[in-house]
Design an enzyme around this catalytic site. Sequence first.
Site, PDB file in Angstrom:
ATOM      1  N   HIS A  22      18.299  37.212  46.697  1.00 42.54           N
ATOM      2  CA  HIS A  22      17.804  38.530  47.087  1.00 42.54           C
ATOM      3  C   HIS A  22      18.143  38.857  48.535  1.00 42.54           C
ATOM      4  O   HIS A  22      17.265  39.139  49.340  1.00 42.54           O
ATOM      5  CB  HIS A  22      16.286  38.603  46.884  1.00 42.54           C
ATOM      6  CG  HIS A  22      15.874  38.360  45.467  1.00 42.54           C
ATOM      7  ND1 HIS A  22      14.683  37.788  45.123  1.00 42.54           N
ATOM      8  CD2 HIS A  22      16.518  38.594  44.302  1.00 42.54           C
ATOM      9  CE1 HIS A  22      14.604  37.696  43.814  1.00 42.54           C
ATOM     10  NE2 HIS A  22      15.709  38.174  43.290  1.00 42.54           N
TER      11      HIS A  22
ATOM     12  N   VAL B 282      40.056  50.827  54.115  1.00 38.85           N
ATOM     13  CA  VAL B 282      39.635  52.227  53.947  1.00 38.85           C
ATOM     14  C   VAL B 282      39.865  52.868  55.302  1.00 38.85           C
ATOM     15  O   VAL B 282      39.314  52.407  56.299  1.00 38.85           O
ATOM     16  CB  VAL B 282      38.124  52.332  53.602  1.00 38.85           C
ATOM     17  CG1 VAL B 282      37.704  53.795  53.479  1.00 38.85           C
ATOM     18  CG2 VAL B 282      37.782  51.564  52.328  1.00 38.85           C
TER      19      VAL B 282
HETATM   20  C1  LIG Z   1      21.200  34.472  39.420  1.00 37.48           C
HETATM   21  C2  LIG Z   1      20.628  35.765  39.949  1.00 37.48           C
HETATM   22  C3  LIG Z   1      19.455  36.280  39.395  1.00 37.48           C
HETATM   23  C4  LIG Z   1      18.924  37.472  39.891  1.00 37.48           C
HETATM   24  N1  LIG Z   1      17.811  37.989  39.282  1.00 37.48           N
HETATM   25  C5  LIG Z   1      17.288  39.164  39.737  1.00 37.48           C
HETATM   26  C6  LIG Z   1      16.173  39.755  39.089  1.00 37.48           C
HETATM   27  O1  LIG Z   1      15.654  39.232  38.108  1.00 37.48           O
HETATM   28  N2  LIG Z   1      15.709  40.935  39.577  1.00 37.48           N
HETATM   29  C7  LIG Z   1      16.276  41.563  40.658  1.00 37.48           C
HETATM   30  O2  LIG Z   1      15.804  42.625  41.060  1.00 37.48           O
HETATM   31  N3  LIG Z   1      17.347  41.033  41.267  1.00 37.48           N
HETATM   32  C8  LIG Z   1      17.869  39.860  40.834  1.00 37.48           C
HETATM   33  N4  LIG Z   1      18.971  39.331  41.447  1.00 37.48           N
HETATM   34  C9  LIG Z   1      19.523  40.040  42.609  1.00 37.48           C
HETATM   35  C10 LIG Z   1      20.394  41.218  42.166  1.00 37.48           C
HETATM   36  O3  LIG Z   1      21.448  40.765  41.366  1.00 37.48           O
HETATM   37  C11 LIG Z   1      20.923  41.947  43.412  1.00 37.48           C
HETATM   38  O4  LIG Z   1      19.854  42.275  44.255  1.00 37.48           O
HETATM   39  C12 LIG Z   1      21.652  43.224  43.035  1.00 37.48           C
HETATM   40  O5  LIG Z   1      22.687  42.960  42.120  1.00 37.48           O
HETATM   41  C13 LIG Z   1      22.230  43.888  44.287  1.00 37.48           C
HETATM   42  O6  LIG Z   1      22.777  45.134  43.916  1.00 37.48           O
HETATM   43  P1  LIG Z   1      23.887  45.851  44.791  1.00 37.48           P
HETATM   44  O7  LIG Z   1      24.087  47.205  44.256  1.00 37.48           O
HETATM   45  O8  LIG Z   1      23.530  45.699  46.223  1.00 37.48           O
HETATM   46  O9  LIG Z   1      25.232  44.985  44.611  1.00 37.48           O
HETATM   47  P2  LIG Z   1      25.770  44.038  43.466  1.00 37.48           P
HETATM   48  O10 LIG Z   1      25.021  44.236  42.205  1.00 37.48           O
HETATM   49  O11 LIG Z   1      25.818  42.657  44.024  1.00 37.48           O
HETATM   50  O12 LIG Z   1      27.238  44.571  43.235  1.00 37.48           O
HETATM   51  C14 LIG Z   1      28.228  44.557  44.231  1.00 37.48           C
HETATM   52  C15 LIG Z   1      29.580  44.495  43.551  1.00 37.48           C
HETATM   53  O13 LIG Z   1      30.583  44.786  44.520  1.00 37.48           O
HETATM   54  C16 LIG Z   1      31.719  43.997  44.250  1.00 37.48           C
HETATM   55  N5  LIG Z   1      32.514  43.885  45.481  1.00 37.48           N
HETATM   56  C17 LIG Z   1      32.190  43.233  46.622  1.00 37.48           C
HETATM   57  N6  LIG Z   1      33.163  43.383  47.546  1.00 37.48           N
HETATM   58  C18 LIG Z   1      34.123  44.151  46.979  1.00 37.48           C
HETATM   59  C19 LIG Z   1      35.384  44.646  47.426  1.00 37.48           C
HETATM   60  N7  LIG Z   1      35.838  44.414  48.663  1.00 37.48           N
HETATM   61  N8  LIG Z   1      36.118  45.388  46.561  1.00 37.48           N
HETATM   62  C20 LIG Z   1      35.672  45.651  45.309  1.00 37.48           C
HETATM   63  N9  LIG Z   1      34.490  45.193  44.838  1.00 37.48           N
HETATM   64  C21 LIG Z   1      33.717  44.469  45.662  1.00 37.48           C
HETATM   65  C22 LIG Z   1      31.142  42.675  43.784  1.00 37.48           C
HETATM   66  O14 LIG Z   1      32.089  41.994  42.991  1.00 37.48           O
HETATM   67  C23 LIG Z   1      29.921  43.119  42.983  1.00 37.48           C
HETATM   68  O15 LIG Z   1      30.207  43.234  41.614  1.00 37.48           O
HETATM   69  C24 LIG Z   1      19.541  38.153  40.956  1.00 37.48           C
HETATM   70  C25 LIG Z   1      20.728  37.643  41.506  1.00 37.48           C
HETATM   71  C26 LIG Z   1      21.277  36.461  41.012  1.00 37.48           C
HETATM   72  C27 LIG Z   1      22.549  35.933  41.611  1.00 37.48           C
END
Ligand SMILES: Cc1cc2nc3c(=O)[nH]c(=O)nc-3n(C[C@H](O)[C@H](O)[C@H](O)COP(=O)(O)OP(=O)(O)OC[C@H]3O[C@@H](n4cnc5c(N)ncnc54)[C@H](O)[C@@H]3O)c2cc1C
Length: 575
Positions: free
Chosen positions: A477, A237
């Site tokens: 988390h 970017v």
């Molecule tokens: C097994 C498991 C169970 C969970 N259970 C819970 C729960 O019950 N409750 C809760 O609150 N949280 C839970 N979590 C945590 C929760 O999933 C995360 O806190 C949340 O998804 C974070 O949100 P975010 O918007 O930061 O990013 P994310 O939801 O992680 O999304 C980021 C996205 O960006 C994409 N990405 C990364 N780099 C790039 C790039 N360079 N180019 C394009 N795309 C990219 C990734 O592929 C991903 O899809 C759990 C997590 C896991 C793994």
Amino acid sequence: MATHDRRFDFDFIVIGSGFGGSVSAHRLTEKGYKVAVMEMGRRWTPSNLPHTSWSLHRWFWRPRLGLRGFFNMRFFRHVTIFHGCAVGGGSITYATTLLAPPEKVWQAGSWSGLADWKVEMPQYYTTASRMLGVSENRILGPADHLLRRAAQASGSGHTFYATNAGIFEPPEGQPGGQTCPDPFFGGEGPARTTCVGCGGCMMGCRFGAKNTLDLNYLYFAEKHGGVIFPETKVVDVRPLGGVNDGSAGYEVRTVKSTARIFRHPQRFTCRGVVFSASSLGTMELLFHLKEKGSLPDISRRLGKHVRTNSESLIGARMPGWPEDLSQGIAIGSGVYIDEHTHIEAVRYPRGSDTMGLLTTILTNGQPGLRRVGLWLWNVAVSLVRHPWRTVRVLQPWGWAREFVILLCMQPLDGQIQMRWQRPWFWPFRKFLVSHGRKVPTYIRRANQFAEQFAALTGGFPMSMLPEILFDVPGTAHCIGGCVIGDSPDHGVVDHRHRVYGYKNMYICDGSVVAANLGVNPSLTITALSERAMSFIPRAAETAWNDAPSPTTHGHAETAGAVERGGNHRSSRVLS
Ligand SMILES: Cc1cc2nc3c(=O)[nH]c(=O)nc-3n(C[C@H](O)[C@H](O)[C@H](O)COP(=O)(O)OP(=O)(O)OC[C@H]3O[C@@H](n4cnc5c(N)ncnc54)[C@H](O)[C@@H]3O)c2cc1C
Ligand code: SF4
């Protein structure tokens, strides 16, 4: 849409489609912007999700090894981080627990005093809860009833609660599996099927009952004209036209994330960018872009204040238990065994036994070689005393049916730092490398509870093997790393999530969270992103001149944009 400047491919490019990215995509399209979402992971539907975790290629994400699933594990010296990677980000694999943190979190960390958080945030939690369909879980499975009994036996039965979850559950007393028109958004959303309580939420819901982001925020973003590019990884970017602060727009370069040879490089242009690649993903991308000179002015606070809940995974295995312990929802209930120790009953669906390879006989004691020795001793004693039952609990088959995972969390503020370095074992390129004090893996009170739990059922208390062998805790988390702060000296973004040093650039994901939440973070990430987006004016009104303004504590910029009946307005009031 008439406002779209045709010199650019899109008005906004959102990087990542998790909680922060989906909110951003939906709210920006709703305001009339032309939006693209670049997502590294694949798009999943009930028909292509794996049946069990033995389908490693559809569960795990390691595209270079041919594994193109939605779940990833990243190993660091201080912590193992579990995270999602899919259209819908972590929502495809998450356990749907959606909890608001206690109010005191707004007085801690570098965001304290930058807004009237306690007054502002409740409305965004309300919007986030409505969009994610939060309700109290009504499907209590055998594991939840056992948790309640164990809590009663240990004197904390009164703290038992059913979790708040983002699942479309059937009315009390009715069977699941019934399909009906959209029940959440007045018929505007997709048709849905009620939950059957199969415990499979973390393997992706094959019934369409889990409120994943592709069924709410992303669904509406696409409906309003947003374009999602799956399997598309952003690798660069940089500001356009030699204007360093990005006021002339940005160029975004991508490659196909699932290709091993022909990576299909593409170039897009846009006026604004939203980084939403998760705490790890956004840190990784920004470190890379800062170093290669694409975005050199990103704050030096990048990588600081990375937080992991103090977590420990323990549990109990009950060979021959008459009930199927995988039934229910992934996290159905919880208890507080003391003021600081919170335990949730977690399960995987029947047949998803791979995690059984990582569980072993419970071992107490402080981390280190002594604990490893104690573990070997425990296994040997158990083999002598109950040879057949010990072999039975150490092999993985039948694990999900017989095991209750106890996820123990303590709200201790465990902070580490991430730096962009060449690790000693692989000096050929730079990676994120963790630094700081280790977060403890051994929580004595939790181990005692696992022993009580097992005693109640005649089962075996169990620990996680990596915690004993390597003293490295696991967490799903991970938050922080690009935290909100009053200036580039204290944060990477301001309280409206605008990136210091650049114009029309935002971060909306877990990386901005500036305090330890003590609860699962997704609802907070969603609510914060709702707030950040509420400040962005409608497409017809924008001057494309949005930049952070350093704020001093006690002189917070107040929220002028409040969602009222879906009408987003923006004003910039400085007190
Ligand atoms: C097994 C498991 C169970 C969970 N259970 C819970 C729960 O019950 N409750 C809760 O609150 N949280 C839970 N979590 C945590 C929760 O999933 C995360 O806190 C949340 O998804 C974070 O949100 P975010 O918007 O930061 O990013 P994310 O939801 O992680 O999304 C980021 C996205 O960006 C994409 N990405 C990364 N780099 C790039 C790039 N360079 N180019 C394009 N795309 C990219 C990734 O592929 C991903 O899809 C759990 C997590 C896991 C793994
Ligand atoms: S318990 Fe099963 S049906 Fe219910 S939401 Fe989870 S995966 Fe879907």
